[in-house]
Design an enzyme around this catalytic site. Structure first.
Site, mmCIF file in Angstrom:
data_model
loop_
_atom_site.group_PDB
_atom_site.id
_atom_site.type_symbol
_atom_site.label_atom_id
_atom_site.label_comp_id
_atom_site.label_asym_id
_atom_site.label_seq_id
_atom_site.Cartn_x
_atom_site.Cartn_y
_atom_site.Cartn_z
ATOM 1 N N ASP A 37 68.653 -69.087 13.206
ATOM 2 C CA ASP A 37 70.100 -68.885 13.273
ATOM 3 C C ASP A 37 70.753 -69.515 12.056
ATOM 4 O OD1 ASP A 37 72.978 -69.122 14.138
ATOM 5 O OD2 ASP A 37 72.133 -68.319 15.993
ATOM 6 N N LEU A 39 73.827 -70.395 11.934
ATOM 7 C CA LEU A 39 74.892 -71.284 12.405
ATOM 8 C C LEU A 39 76.217 -71.010 11.687
ATOM 9 C CD1 LEU A 39 73.031 -74.700 12.868
ATOM 10 C CD2 LEU A 39 73.600 -72.975 14.607
ATOM 11 N N ASP A 63 68.830 -67.826 7.377
ATOM 12 C CA ASP A 63 69.488 -66.521 7.354
ATOM 13 C C ASP A 63 68.446 -65.417 7.461
ATOM 14 O OD1 ASP A 63 70.928 -64.115 6.398
ATOM 15 O OD2 ASP A 63 72.473 -65.538 5.759
ATOM 16 N N THR A 127 74.733 -52.274 20.614
ATOM 17 C CA THR A 127 75.994 -52.207 21.350
ATOM 18 C C THR A 127 76.344 -50.772 21.728
ATOM 19 O OG1 THR A 127 78.398 -52.483 21.083
ATOM 20 C CG2 THR A 127 77.131 -52.199 19.083
ATOM 21 N N ASP A 128 77.073 -50.620 22.834
ATOM 22 C CA ASP A 128 77.560 -49.296 23.213
ATOM 23 C C ASP A 128 78.605 -48.761 22.243
ATOM 24 O OD1 ASP A 128 79.706 -50.954 23.902
ATOM 25 O OD2 ASP A 128 79.729 -50.394 26.018
ATOM 26 N N GLU A 129 79.165 -49.636 21.398
ATOM 27 C CA GLU A 129 80.214 -49.204 20.477
ATOM 28 C C GLU A 129 79.720 -48.212 19.423
ATOM 29 O OE1 GLU A 129 83.045 -52.094 19.114
ATOM 30 O OE2 GLU A 129 82.485 -53.499 20.700
ATOM 31 N N TYR A 151 82.339 -52.709 12.171
ATOM 32 C CA TYR A 151 81.323 -53.398 12.978
ATOM 33 C C TYR A 151 80.368 -52.403 13.620
ATOM 34 C CZ TYR A 151 79.316 -55.120 17.315
ATOM 35 O OH TYR A 151 78.446 -55.382 18.352
ATOM 36 N N LYS A 155 76.276 -51.603 13.045
ATOM 37 C CA LYS A 155 75.275 -51.663 14.103
ATOM 38 C C LYS A 155 74.549 -50.323 14.253
ATOM 39 C CE LYS A 155 74.245 -54.488 16.488
ATOM 40 N NZ LYS A 155 73.166 -55.509 16.341
ATOM 41 N N ASN A 250 91.910 -52.804 30.065
ATOM 42 C CA ASN A 250 92.314 -54.133 29.601
ATOM 43 C C ASN A 250 93.447 -54.699 30.451
ATOM 44 O OD1 ASN A 250 90.410 -53.897 27.624
ATOM 45 N ND2 ASN A 250 91.859 -53.618 25.933
ATOM 46 N N GLY A 276 92.148 -47.997 15.026
ATOM 47 C CA GLY A 276 90.949 -47.303 15.467
ATOM 48 C C GLY A 276 90.414 -47.778 16.799
#
Length: 335
Positions: A37, A39, A63, A127-129, A151, A155, A250, A276
């Protein structure tokens, strides 16, 4: 099994490590775990305090883009569970360079090294995004990718790289795509700890746009249990959606958080919608249920109550400076 967990000091990665090494858990016993990690702001060694003295555990500060370091580590590991990523949508909108570098280049470095050292198993956590937005129904794993933020685009790129290394090099890779996670230890920029922290501190919380953007909520413990199933039995080259089974707007989530913190709607500010902003996410997790036996165990009501109680009992993990308790939020319903 000797497992390298990247991003293992973060919210989800640290939970995975803690449960993997818990003597009473399904992973307890033979596993040896190394956490890699960098950090950055979202990683915290305190998340791993309960396993620091475990002889099966090693922490490496570094890294995933450091090729010599990654090569050195993977030469001595059987499997990789890859959590490390820049993950906050609003931060990616403000500046996406770090997201492309860490999420795409960092994943490529890991994959190349895994091929060189013949790593037996690689689980890439996504991710589902990456699917974009869906007005009704739910995405299956074969849905075309249509990411709408820097982002999620980064991914999606890393997902495709992982699957390409299976097809080209025969690397034993499975990709997971989860819905929005919640639970203890989450970084306070995310919506649930952000709202809980501000409300408990007497501050105000923001609601993007009309508040009708919908997300599916997944307890971090259910997510990590699903990841163990994929690590142990997932098919190479396959994608597995992981959902929680609770879709909320939300506005509905805000209502529950207000009630949990004994606050009213007069503590909510309606703010301009995010650029977006995807309207709705929903994953079909039939595949992981039928193949690997995954079913969420945490009801959202119980899980949220336990999560709010944890934040209430650990103010050192979320308490903002007094001025920040009134400031606009960084994030909406990000994971």
């Amino acid at each position: 099994m000797r497992i390298l967990v990247t991003g293992g000091a973060g919210f989800i990665g640290s939970h995975f490590v803690r449960t993997l090494l818990a003597p009473e858990g399904p992973g307890g016993g033979p596993h040896v775990v190394t956490v890699l990690d960098a950090l950055t702001y979202a990683g915290d060694r305190a998340n791993l305090q309960s396993v620091q003295s475990d002889p099966r555990f090693t922490f490496v500060h570094g890294d995933i883009r450091d090729q010599p370091l990654v090569d050195d580590l993977l030469a001595d590991h059987d499997a990789v569970v890859h959590f490390a990523a820049e993950s906050h949508v609003d931060r990616s909108i403000a500046g996406g360079t770090d997201f492309a570098s860490t999420n795409v280049l960092g994943t490529q470095v890991l994959l190349e090294s895994a091929v060189r050292h013949r790593v037996a198993r690689f689980v890439h956590v996504s991710t589902d995004e990456v699917y974009g937005s869906i007005p009704d129904g739910s995405w299956t794993e074969g849905e075309p990718l249509a990411p709408n933020s820097p982002y999620s685009a980064s991914k999606a790129g890393s997902d495709l790289l992982a699957l390409a290394h299976h097809r080209t090099h025969g690397l034993d890779v499975s990709v997971t795509r989860c819905s929005n996670n919640y639970g203890p230890y989450q970084h306070p920029e995310k919506v649930i700890p952000l709202f809980v922290g501000r409300l408990l501190a007497g501050g105000r919380v923001p609601l993007y746009g009309d508040g009708l953007n919908v997300r599916d909520w997944l307890h971090v413990d259910d997510h990590c249990r699903a990841l163990r199933l994929v690590l142990e039995g997932g098919r190479p080259g396959e994608v597995y959606n992981i959902g929680g089974g609770t879709e909320l707007s939300n506005k509905e989530l805000t209502e529950r958080l207000l009630a949990a913190c004994d606050a009213d709607w007069d503590r909510v500010d309606h703010v301009t919608d995010r650029k977006g902003h995807d309207r709705r996410y929903s994953v079909d997790w039939t595949k992981i249920r039928d193949e690997l036996g995954y079913v969420p165990r945490h009801s959202f009501d119980d899980g949220l109550a336990e999560t709010v109680a944890w934040y209430r009992d650990h103010p050192d993990r979320w308490a903002p400076p007094a001025a920040d308790a009134q400031a606009p939020a960084l994030g909406g319903a990000a994971r």
